[in-house]
Design an enzyme around this catalytic site. Structure first.
Site, mmCIF file in Angstrom:
data_model
loop_
_atom_site.group_PDB
_atom_site.id
_atom_site.type_symbol
_atom_site.label_atom_id
_atom_site.label_comp_id
_atom_site.label_asym_id
_atom_site.label_seq_id
_atom_site.Cartn_x
_atom_site.Cartn_y
_atom_site.Cartn_z
ATOM 1 N N SER A 77 35.988 47.329 69.833
ATOM 2 C CA SER A 77 36.950 48.333 70.285
ATOM 3 C C SER A 77 36.611 48.703 71.714
ATOM 4 C CB SER A 77 36.841 49.583 69.402
ATOM 5 O OG SER A 77 37.590 50.660 69.950
ATOM 6 N N TYR A 136 31.539 56.237 65.537
ATOM 7 C CA TYR A 136 32.488 55.128 65.652
ATOM 8 C C TYR A 136 32.091 54.227 66.820
ATOM 9 C CZ TYR A 136 36.824 52.531 66.277
ATOM 10 O OH TYR A 136 37.748 51.526 66.429
#
Length: 135
Positions: A33, A46
């Site tokens: 990501s 995350y």
């Protein structure tokens, strides 16, 4: 997050690596990501999982002579996940941001297609794909 974003990638690699080694090569694509390149407030765990995917992918690339490894880091992408879970106001904020900013999932698929479509002696190690307006 750790189970899905990191352990899931480890399990996927473990599932295919013996076959790739037996056949003398192949290509592994892992999804990280943009959050694996930067940390925003409230996203430390995350981001940590996505940084780990990038590190794992780079290590695997260096350890694997005939196996190409690509890590793709999507930015804000239009998916069904923005309409699920969380408080109603969070879902509404995600929906509004998606409409204003998100790129289609097909852009990520195209990046993966580009990486795996290269000749066997070319290894696209990393692709960051994000909306042009995402900062």
């Amino acid at each position: 997050m750790i189970d899905v974003n990191l352990r899931g990638v480890l399990y996927g690699i473990a599932a295919v690596l013996p076959q790739l080694r037996e056949q003398g090569g192949g290509h592994i694509v892992n999804v990280s990501s943009v959050s694996g390149h930067r940390v925003d407030p409230t996203s430390a765990v995350y981001s940590a999982t996505k940084f780990a995917v990038a590190a794992l992918s780079e290590g695997l690339r260096q350890e694997s002579e005939n196996i190409r490894v690509t890590v793709v880091s999507p930015g804000f992408t239009r998916t069904e996940l923005t309409a699920r879970g969380g408080a109603a106001e969070a879902r509404e904020a995600a929906r509004a941001a998606t409409e204003a900013l998100a790129i289609p999932a097909s852009a990520i698929a195209d990046a993966i297609g580009y990486a795996i479509g290269q000749p066997s002696d070319v290894d696209v190690n990393e692709a960051v794909v994000r909306p042009a307006r995402q900062r």
